[in-house]
Design an enzyme around this catalytic site. Structure first.
Site, PDB file in Angstrom:
ATOM      1  N   SER A 240       0.761  -1.175   0.082  1.00 50.57           N
ATOM      2  CA  SER A 240      -0.153   0.022  -0.131  1.00 50.57           C
ATOM      3  C   SER A 240       0.750   1.252   0.027  1.00 50.57           C
ATOM      4  O   SER A 240       1.917   1.294   0.233  1.00 50.57           O
ATOM      5  CB  SER A 240      -0.849  -0.061   1.196  1.00 50.57           C
ATOM      6  OG  SER A 240      -0.082   0.024   2.309  1.00 50.57           O
ATOM      7  N   GLU A 263       7.046  -0.287  -4.425  1.00 50.79           N
ATOM      8  CA  GLU A 263       6.196  -0.341  -5.595  1.00 50.79           C
ATOM      9  C   GLU A 263       4.741  -0.227  -4.979  1.00 50.79           C
ATOM     10  O   GLU A 263       4.602  -1.076  -4.055  1.00 50.79           O
ATOM     11  CB  GLU A 263       6.474  -1.613  -6.440  1.00 50.79           C
ATOM     12  CG  GLU A 263       5.815  -1.652  -7.794  1.00 50.79           C
ATOM     13  CD  GLU A 263       4.763  -2.925  -7.763  1.00 50.79           C
ATOM     14  OE1 GLU A 263       5.201  -3.891  -7.953  1.00 50.79           O
ATOM     15  OE2 GLU A 263       3.503  -2.474  -7.872  1.00 50.79           O
ATOM     16  N   CYS A 300      -1.703  -4.907  -9.350  1.00 52.29           N
ATOM     17  CA  CYS A 300      -1.262  -3.711  -9.257  1.00 52.29           C
ATOM     18  C   CYS A 300      -1.347  -2.914 -10.678  1.00 52.29           C
ATOM     19  O   CYS A 300      -1.564  -1.799 -10.513  1.00 52.29           O
ATOM     20  CB  CYS A 300       0.244  -3.656  -8.791  1.00 52.29           C
ATOM     21  SG  CYS A 300       1.320  -4.754  -9.802  1.00 52.29           S
TER      22      CYS A 300
HETATM   23  P1  NAP Z   1       0.521  -3.180   3.102  1.00 59.72           P
HETATM   24  O1  NAP Z   1      -0.507  -2.929   4.130  1.00 59.72           O
HETATM   25  O2  NAP Z   1       1.271  -2.098   2.736  1.00 59.72           O
HETATM   26  O3  NAP Z   1       1.535  -4.129   4.050  1.00 59.72           O
HETATM   27  C1  NAP Z   1       2.661  -4.785   3.201  1.00 59.72           C
HETATM   28  C2  NAP Z   1       3.788  -5.151   4.154  1.00 59.72           C
HETATM   29  O4  NAP Z   1       4.278  -3.876   4.851  1.00 59.72           O
HETATM   30  C3  NAP Z   1       3.276  -6.040   5.150  1.00 59.72           C
HETATM   31  O5  NAP Z   1       4.198  -6.948   5.574  1.00 59.72           O
HETATM   32  C4  NAP Z   1       3.061  -4.943   6.543  1.00 59.72           C
HETATM   33  O6  NAP Z   1       3.418  -5.592   7.784  1.00 59.72           O
HETATM   34  C5  NAP Z   1       4.013  -4.044   6.215  1.00 59.72           C
HETATM   35  N1  NAP Z   1       3.936  -2.629   6.654  1.00 59.72           N
HETATM   36  C6  NAP Z   1       2.693  -1.749   6.282  1.00 59.72           C
HETATM   37  N2  NAP Z   1       2.874  -0.718   6.923  1.00 59.72           N
HETATM   38  C7  NAP Z   1       4.018  -0.796   7.602  1.00 59.72           C
HETATM   39  C8  NAP Z   1       4.574   0.231   8.534  1.00 59.72           C
HETATM   40  N3  NAP Z   1       3.970   1.471   8.663  1.00 59.72           N
HETATM   41  N4  NAP Z   1       5.888   0.010   8.848  1.00 59.72           N
HETATM   42  C9  NAP Z   1       6.462  -1.062   8.838  1.00 59.72           C
HETATM   43  N5  NAP Z   1       5.759  -2.242   8.006  1.00 59.72           N
HETATM   44  C10 NAP Z   1       4.544  -1.752   7.471  1.00 59.72           C
HETATM   45  O7  NAP Z   1      -0.143  -3.880   2.177  1.00 59.72           O
HETATM   46  P2  NAP Z   1      -0.856  -5.497   1.850  1.00 59.72           P
HETATM   47  O8  NAP Z   1      -1.415  -5.865   3.585  1.00 59.72           O
HETATM   48  O9  NAP Z   1      -0.412  -6.094   1.215  1.00 59.72           O
HETATM   49  O10 NAP Z   1      -2.369  -4.904   1.713  1.00 59.72           O
HETATM   50  C11 NAP Z   1      -3.260  -3.925   2.166  1.00 59.72           C
HETATM   51  C12 NAP Z   1      -3.617  -3.086   0.961  1.00 59.72           C
HETATM   52  O11 NAP Z   1      -2.145  -2.571   0.141  1.00 59.72           O
HETATM   53  C13 NAP Z   1      -4.688  -3.448  -0.242  1.00 59.72           C
HETATM   54  O12 NAP Z   1      -5.693  -3.583   0.401  1.00 59.72           O
HETATM   55  C14 NAP Z   1      -4.290  -2.866  -1.317  1.00 59.72           C
HETATM   56  O13 NAP Z   1      -5.098  -1.496  -1.104  1.00 59.72           O
HETATM   57  C15 NAP Z   1      -2.636  -2.477  -1.180  1.00 59.72           C
HETATM   58  N6  NAP Z   1      -1.936  -3.304  -2.162  1.00 59.72           N
HETATM   59  C16 NAP Z   1      -1.506  -2.568  -3.302  1.00 59.72           C
HETATM   60  C17 NAP Z   1      -1.013  -3.314  -4.000  1.00 59.72           C
HETATM   61  C18 NAP Z   1      -0.574  -2.840  -5.546  1.00 59.72           C
HETATM   62  O14 NAP Z   1       0.471  -3.318  -6.212  1.00 59.72           O
HETATM   63  N7  NAP Z   1      -0.979  -1.925  -5.907  1.00 59.72           N
HETATM   64  C19 NAP Z   1      -0.616  -4.670  -3.821  1.00 59.72           C
HETATM   65  C20 NAP Z   1      -0.598  -5.031  -2.630  1.00 59.72           C
HETATM   66  C21 NAP Z   1      -1.489  -4.582  -1.886  1.00 59.72           C
HETATM   67  P3  NAP Z   1       2.169  -6.081   8.539  1.00 59.72           P
HETATM   68  O15 NAP Z   1       1.132  -6.754   7.708  1.00 59.72           O
HETATM   69  O16 NAP Z   1       3.034  -7.073   9.523  1.00 59.72           O
HETATM   70  O17 NAP Z   1       1.734  -4.921   9.467  1.00 59.72           O
END
Ligand code: NAP
Length: 509
Positions: A240, A263, A300
């Site tokens: 995200s 990304e 993505c």
């Molecule tokens: P995410 O929330 O960004 O998390 C990805 C990874 O980063 C996880 O391992 C998470 O750890 C870690 N993380 C997130 N915020 C952090 C912070 N502030 N400090 C340290 N580590 C952090 O993404 P997601 O779990 O894959 O999916 C959530 C949302 O992201 C989706 O609903 C979607 O909107 C978006 N997404 C977009 C794409 C794209 O390619 N556009 C791809 C995947 C997801 P933890 O989970 O252990 O907290």
């Protein structure tokens, strides 16, 4: 599966924080209990990575290539247990699991091929000219060298190809950087299995302990500690905008700031010309109904925004697209949290002034299953309200109706950075596309012509990245051979004795 962390070659689980992954199709937690890495284990993983870097950085390319090929073989040897675990932790179907495993193995072998010789390190020689006046010219030789230990955050939507031994890990290991993976909590079991394959391959190929570690976590602390560790020299992330940006800011605040190649989100605008609507409206609606719903919209490069210009046949096109898109069966999303974010963000877009629902999947669905939604809005409303610009991760697309070409260009210019842009247009319109192409080129990393943005070819000419927030550094791609350039820096040797130069720079000294 043990639920433990891989700290170098050892499996450890000293911590007390535990969690389980979730099967979104069965709507229940999976069996294995995973133990989050402790701060001591994190410290040990980075210590081992730094130590491993001292020898791994100078390992011959052919030996690293053999290591990468062995990882690919070990992943394939995991066979059915890997496919079953992947499906149970992501809700994605078997065909996708097998396809993604093929892509993962293909990427590892592609990087092995690349580093078979040192050409990718761009060895550059400027010979000395002692007779040059007024100052003699020194002998200068330049080479790309690895940065050091890299932390990789696995992606939720690619449990194999962009996670534990995915593109970021494969390219960093190829470059000569040890890797510490912060395993994604939604598919920690898939991650542990793949980590076991990497460790087996490292031991068989005689790689130093610490060349790879895999840490579990279900909250943000482990990732934060890793990014703040002074022994870590770069970060790869897919996810995200909020997560990527937080890690980028954290890395910038370190005493020694380091690069974070994140990304992140993208709505991948698709421009549909008047000619395309006139000549192939039905065909475009069919093709795009499939692209929007592919993988339940969890790519993505999903086409989240369709930009059109008012013309005859546009109403019919929008209705046809809506009908065809919502006739695609609902499927499970990756996780209940991703599903609720999809519902909530879609509803937020629909509640904005001027936003109109065109069609919505309305059959009963299981928990965590997402049916598609298509909405429409005028160019004027879109330009006034950035809440309409946000990514709705899942099978959702917003059709923007611009009143003319000038408004269309304004809409493109108003967008944040994107991974891709697509143009659907007829040959006779090509001469009028310059302004659209210019505007799009400023906003995206790749333009697709008369196609769909979903599907990212892994090859040298691919750019998978784009202006912020599509990625944090638009000069690099996250896919293909050139993604290795994220993990190296240029280094120059001046007037070095031949015997002290790296082999590849010794020529003609
Ligand atoms: P995410 O929330 O960004 O998390 C990805 C990874 O980063 C996880 O391992 C998470 O750890 C870690 N993380 C997130 N915020 C952090 C912070 N502030 N400090 C340290 N580590 C952090 O993404 P997601 O779990 O894959 O999916 C959530 C949302 O992201 C989706 O609903 C979607 O909107 C978006 N997404 C977009 C794409 C794209 O390619 N556009 C791809 C995947 C997801 P933890 O989970 O252990 O907290």
């Amino acid at each position: 599966m043990t639920g433990k962390n891989y700290i170098g070659f050892q499996q450890l689980a000293a911590g007390s924080m535990t969690f389980r992954t979730y099967d979104p199709v069965q709507d229940r937690p999976n069996d294995t209990l995973f133990t989050e890495a402790t701060s001591d284990e994190i410290e040990q993983a980075t210590f081992l990575a730094e130590k491993a870097f001292r020898s791994y950085r100078t390992t011959e390319g052919s030996k690293r290539a053999a290591f990468l090929r062995a990882i690919a073989d070990e992943i394939l040897a995991l066979d059915e247990i890997l496919i079953q675990t992947y499906m149970k932790e992501s809700g994605l179907p078997q065909g996708r699991a097998i396809g993604e495993r093929g892509r993962t193995v293909g990427q590892l072998r592609m990087f092995a091929e690349l580093i078979g010789d040192d050409a990718w390190r761009k060895p550059t020689i400027d010979r000395a000219d002692p007779s040059r006046t007024p100052v003699p010219k020194p002998d200068l030789r330049k080479l790309l060298i690895p940065l050091g230990p890299v932390v990789v955050f696995g992606a939720s939507n690619f449990p194999l190809a962009y996670s534990t031994a995915g593109g970021d890990t494969a390219s960093a290991l190829a470059a000569g950087c040890p890797v510490i993976v912060k395993s994604h909590p939604m598919h920690a079991g898939t991650g542990e299995l793949v980590a076991s394959a990497v460790i087996k391959a490292a031991q068989a190929a005689g790689m130093p302990e610490g060349v790879f570690s895999n840490l579990n976590s279900s909250g943000i602390e482990v990732g934060k500690l890793l990014v703040m560790d002074p022994k870590v020299k770069a970060v790869g992330f897919t996810g995200s905008i909020g997560g990527g940006r937080a890690l980028f800011d954290l890395a910038a605040q370190r005493d020694e700031p380091i690069p974070v190649f994140a990304e992140m989100g993208s709505v991948n605008p698709v421009i549909i010309s008047r000619g395309a609507i006139k000549n192939r409206s039905g065909e475009i609606a069919t093709t795009y109904s499939k692209s929007i719903t592919l993988g339940t919209g969890q790519f993505c490069t999903n086409p989240g925004l369709l930009l059109t210009i008012d013309c005859e046949g546009l109403d019919e096109f929008i209705q046809d697209l809506g009908r065809k898109t919502v006739s695609v069966d609902a499927h499970s999303m990756l996780h209940p949290n991703i599903h609720s974010a999809f519902q909530q963000k879609g509803s937020e877009v629909l509640s904005q002034e001027g936003s109109v629902l065109v069609a919505e999947y309305d059959k009963p669905t299981q928990n965590n299953y997402a049916g598609a939604r298509i909405a429409t809005v005028s160019g004027e409303h879109f330009l006034r309200n950035t809440k309409l610009h946000q990514e709705v991760f899942g099978p959702f697309s917003l059709v923007v109706r611009c009143k003319d070409e000038a408004e269309l260009v304004q809409v493109i210019q108003s967008l944040e950075g994107q991974l891709t842009g697509t143009i659907l247009a007829e040959k006779e319109e090509y001469t009028n596309l310059a302004a659209v192409i210019d505007a799009l080129q400023d906003r995206v990393g790749r333009i697709i012509f008369n196609g769909v943005p979903t599907g990212v070819e892994v090859c040298d000419a691919m750019t998978h990245g784009g202006p912020y927030p599509a990625s944090t550094d638009s000069r690099f791609t996250a896919v293909g051979n050139h993604s290795i350039l994220r993990w190296v820096r240029p280094f120059s040797y001046q007037d070095f004795p031949k015997e002290l130069l790296p082999e590849v720079l010794k020529e003609a000294k």
